[in-house]
Design a protein around this motif. Sequence first.
Motif, PDB file in Angstrom:
ATOM      1  N   LEU A   1     -17.763 -74.457 -67.834  1.00 47.24           N
ATOM      2  CA  LEU A   1     -16.945 -73.481 -67.108  1.00 47.24           C
ATOM      3  C   LEU A   1     -15.720 -74.117 -66.459  1.00 47.24           C
ATOM      4  CD1 LEU A   1     -19.491 -71.173 -65.295  1.00 47.24           C
ATOM      5  CD2 LEU A   1     -17.874 -70.527 -67.069  1.00 47.24           C
ATOM      6  N   GLY A   2     -15.673 -75.446 -66.423  1.00 48.52           N
ATOM      7  CA  GLY A   2     -14.489 -76.109 -65.889  1.00 48.52           C
ATOM      8  C   GLY A   2     -13.223 -75.684 -66.594  1.00 48.52           C
ATOM      9  N   THR A   3     -13.323 -75.383 -67.894  1.00 50.01           N
ATOM     10  CA  THR A   3     -12.135 -74.973 -68.659  1.00 50.01           C
ATOM     11  C   THR A   3     -11.582 -73.634 -68.192  1.00 50.01           C
ATOM     12  OG1 THR A   3     -12.843 -76.261 -70.583  1.00 50.01           O
ATOM     13  CG2 THR A   3     -11.235 -74.501 -70.964  1.00 50.01           C
ATOM     14  N   PRO A   4     -12.380 -72.547 -68.178  1.00 50.91           N
ATOM     15  CA  PRO A   4     -11.824 -71.277 -67.674  1.00 50.91           C
ATOM     16  C   PRO A   4     -11.432 -71.321 -66.198  1.00 50.91           C
ATOM     17  CG  PRO A   4     -14.170 -71.040 -68.153  1.00 50.91           C
ATOM     18  CD  PRO A   4     -13.732 -72.343 -68.742  1.00 50.91           C
ATOM     19  N   ILE A   5     -12.165 -72.094 -65.386  1.00 51.44           N
ATOM     20  CA  ILE A   5     -11.780 -72.228 -63.971  1.00 51.44           C
ATOM     21  C   ILE A   5     -10.417 -72.893 -63.862  1.00 51.44           C
ATOM     22  CG2 ILE A   5     -12.339 -73.365 -61.784  1.00 51.44           C
ATOM     23  CD1 ILE A   5     -15.303 -73.000 -62.497  1.00 51.44           C
ATOM     24  N   ALA A   6     -10.179 -73.914 -64.687  1.00 52.17           N
ATOM     25  CA  ALA A   6      -8.879 -74.598 -64.688  1.00 52.17           C
ATOM     26  C   ALA A   6      -7.763 -73.643 -65.081  1.00 52.17           C
ATOM     27  CB  ALA A   6      -8.917 -75.791 -65.646  1.00 52.17           C
ATOM     28  N   MET A   7      -8.040 -72.741 -66.017  1.00 48.55           N
ATOM     29  CA  MET A   7      -7.038 -71.765 -66.435  1.00 48.55           C
ATOM     30  C   MET A   7      -6.707 -70.803 -65.298  1.00 48.55           C
ATOM     31  SD  MET A   7      -8.443 -71.027 -70.315  1.00 48.55           S
ATOM     32  CE  MET A   7      -7.029 -70.046 -70.820  1.00 48.55           C
ATOM     33  N   LEU A   8      -7.726 -70.376 -64.541  1.00 46.69           N
ATOM     34  CA  LEU A   8      -7.484 -69.484 -63.403  1.00 46.69           C
ATOM     35  C   LEU A   8      -6.697 -70.197 -62.305  1.00 46.69           C
ATOM     36  CD1 LEU A   8     -10.950 -67.678 -63.097  1.00 46.69           C
ATOM     37  CD2 LEU A   8      -8.790 -66.676 -63.883  1.00 46.69           C
ATOM     38  N   LEU A   9      -7.035 -71.463 -62.049  1.00 46.83           N
ATOM     39  CA  LEU A   9      -6.298 -72.236 -61.046  1.00 46.83           C
ATOM     40  C   LEU A   9      -4.838 -72.431 -61.464  1.00 46.83           C
ATOM     41  CD1 LEU A   9      -8.884 -75.011 -60.050  1.00 46.83           C
ATOM     42  CD2 LEU A   9      -8.164 -73.035 -58.693  1.00 46.83           C
ATOM     43  N   ALA A  10      -4.626 -72.652 -62.763  1.00 44.32           N
ATOM     44  CA  ALA A  10      -3.255 -72.814 -63.253  1.00 44.32           C
ATOM     45  C   ALA A  10      -2.451 -71.532 -63.065  1.00 44.32           C
ATOM     46  CB  ALA A  10      -3.270 -73.223 -64.726  1.00 44.32           C
ATOM     47  N   MET A  11      -3.129 -70.390 -63.215  1.00 48.31           N
ATOM     48  CA  MET A  11      -2.460 -69.108 -63.018  1.00 48.31           C
ATOM     49  C   MET A  11      -2.068 -68.921 -61.555  1.00 48.31           C
ATOM     50  SD  MET A  11      -3.884 -65.250 -63.884  1.00 48.31           S
ATOM     51  CE  MET A  11      -5.148 -65.323 -62.599  1.00 48.31           C
ATOM     52  N   VAL A  12      -2.959 -69.301 -60.635  1.00 49.73           N
ATOM     53  CA  VAL A  12      -2.716 -69.090 -59.206  1.00 49.73           C
ATOM     54  C   VAL A  12      -1.774 -70.148 -58.630  1.00 49.73           C
ATOM     55  CG1 VAL A  12      -3.809 -69.005 -56.931  1.00 49.73           C
ATOM     56  CG2 VAL A  12      -4.936 -67.937 -58.899  1.00 49.73           C
ATOM     57  N   ILE A  13      -2.031 -71.421 -58.963  1.00 48.97           N
ATOM     58  CA  ILE A  13      -1.300 -72.519 -58.330  1.00 48.97           C
ATOM     59  C   ILE A  13      -0.018 -72.858 -59.070  1.00 48.97           C
ATOM     60  CG2 ILE A  13      -1.430 -74.950 -57.649  1.00 48.97           C
ATOM     61  CD1 ILE A  13      -4.478 -74.546 -57.359  1.00 48.97           C
ATOM     62  N   LEU A  14      -0.114 -72.966 -60.393  1.00 50.94           N
ATOM     63  CA  LEU A  14       1.045 -73.375 -61.192  1.00 50.94           C
ATOM     64  C   LEU A  14       1.843 -72.199 -61.745  1.00 50.94           C
ATOM     65  CD1 LEU A  14      -0.591 -76.324 -63.196  1.00 50.94           C
ATOM     66  CD2 LEU A  14       0.584 -76.390 -60.983  1.00 50.94           C
ATOM     67  N   LYS A  15       1.384 -70.965 -61.438  1.00 48.74           N
ATOM     68  CA  LYS A  15       2.062 -69.745 -61.878  1.00 48.74           C
ATOM     69  C   LYS A  15       2.149 -69.633 -63.401  1.00 48.74           C
ATOM     70  CE  LYS A  15       2.709 -68.967 -57.528  1.00 48.74           C
ATOM     71  NZ  LYS A  15       1.804 -68.012 -56.829  1.00 48.74           N
ATOM     72  N   GLU A  16       1.146 -70.212 -64.092  1.00 52.34           N
ATOM     73  CA  GLU A  16       1.098 -70.072 -65.546  1.00 52.34           C
ATOM     74  C   GLU A  16       0.547 -68.694 -65.901  1.00 52.34           C
ATOM     75  OE1 GLU A  16      -1.038 -73.242 -67.394  1.00 52.34           O
ATOM     76  OE2 GLU A  16       0.271 -74.816 -66.594  1.00 52.34           O
ATOM     77  N   LYS A  17       1.133 -68.056 -66.901  1.00 52.35           N
ATOM     78  CA  LYS A  17       0.721 -66.706 -67.277  1.00 52.35           C
ATOM     79  C   LYS A  17      -0.450 -66.753 -68.254  1.00 52.35           C
ATOM     80  CE  LYS A  17       5.241 -64.525 -66.573  1.00 52.35           C
ATOM     81  NZ  LYS A  17       6.328 -63.734 -67.185  1.00 52.35           N
ATOM     82  N   LEU A  18      -1.412 -65.859 -68.027  1.00 54.57           N
ATOM     83  CA  LEU A  18      -2.540 -65.719 -68.935  1.00 54.57           C
ATOM     84  C   LEU A  18      -2.454 -64.370 -69.631  1.00 54.57           C
ATOM     85  CD1 LEU A  18      -5.550 -67.085 -66.814  1.00 54.57           C
ATOM     86  CD2 LEU A  18      -4.261 -68.265 -68.594  1.00 54.57           C
ATOM     87  N   ARG A  19      -2.717 -64.389 -70.933  1.00 58.28           N
ATOM     88  CA  ARG A  19      -2.735 -63.139 -71.693  1.00 58.28           C
ATOM     89  C   ARG A  19      -4.028 -62.373 -71.400  1.00 58.28           C
ATOM     90  NH1 ARG A  19      -3.499 -64.492 -76.662  1.00 58.28           N
ATOM     91  NH2 ARG A  19      -3.723 -66.735 -76.313  1.00 58.28           N
ATOM     92  N   LEU A  20      -4.017 -61.070 -71.691  1.00 59.47           N
ATOM     93  CA  LEU A  20      -5.184 -60.227 -71.426  1.00 59.47           C
ATOM     94  C   LEU A  20      -6.413 -60.756 -72.142  1.00 59.47           C
ATOM     95  CD1 LEU A  20      -6.475 -57.695 -70.220  1.00 59.47           C
ATOM     96  CD2 LEU A  20      -5.673 -56.425 -72.234  1.00 59.47           C
TER      97      LEU A  20
END
Length: 294
Positions: A94-113
């Motif tokens: 789960l470290g992978t999806p958690i990292a993606m969520l953190l990148a969205m919040v902290i680094l302002k990276e966009k995630l697709r639906l």
Amino acid sequence: MAVRHFFMVLMVVSIWAFNNVAVKWGLLELPPLFLTWMRFVVVAIVLIPFCRINRQQLPWLLTLAFTFGFMHFSLLFVGMRYTDAGTGAIVVQLGTPIAMLLAMVILKEKLRLVQLIGIAISLSGVAVLSGSPTIPAWWVLCILLCSAFGWAISNMIVKKSPPIKPLTLTGWISFLAVPIVGAASWLTESQQFYALSHAGWRGWFGILYSAIASSIVAYTLWYALLKKYNVNLIMPYSLLTPVLAVLMGVLVLGDSMNSFKILGASLVILGTAIAVINLRNLRMHARFPRLRRR
């Protein structure tokens, strides 16, 4: 991908998967934090003489020594003392999806639906896993989730840090984590060196395999493959690690299988795959393979 490189990828993910078995063997004879400490000592002894850093890199490495060295590895080893090899590998995935969520919040990276749907599926897998008898208490699950969170935070730090060569990163994180993990072991565990002096082949195998095979050999091969092929082509293979860890746990350690574990593992791995695999890029590489110099 060349056939030899395909088998190299399979070898790397197999080494990582079997590391869960090696750690479980080590934990039969050594306390978890002390086992982690010994792993870092061995890695540091092997790599530090060949790795150099500068003052700009040092603060980032100190932070990673805590988030990756202590939060991820130490808590993983503690959690795996109370659960089986496969379950530990699945939750930490789960470290992978958690990292993606953190990148969205902290680094302002966009995630697709579709990525958000994949993350939701993987998180639902943990809810299913929580009902498995292989997780004896809620706090064991929390420890493993904190380990996954430590891995995710470490990814954010690496993204923001100045460039550091991969093996230099591995060596110096290990070296700087030695006093942190050593202090934690001294405060919470006892008779560590007595256990080490009486350890059999399982204890020493757990230390040396985790340090040399998993940390040094596997990562060296993995980074070599990442230099040769696109990340989107290589990274999906890492999803085989928890699958192989579950199978090896059943075959080598005699771990049990139950409906919670099977369904939870399937949801975690499926959701992570949906979140990280870029099908468009994979199709592009299938149509236009990389030209090789002759």
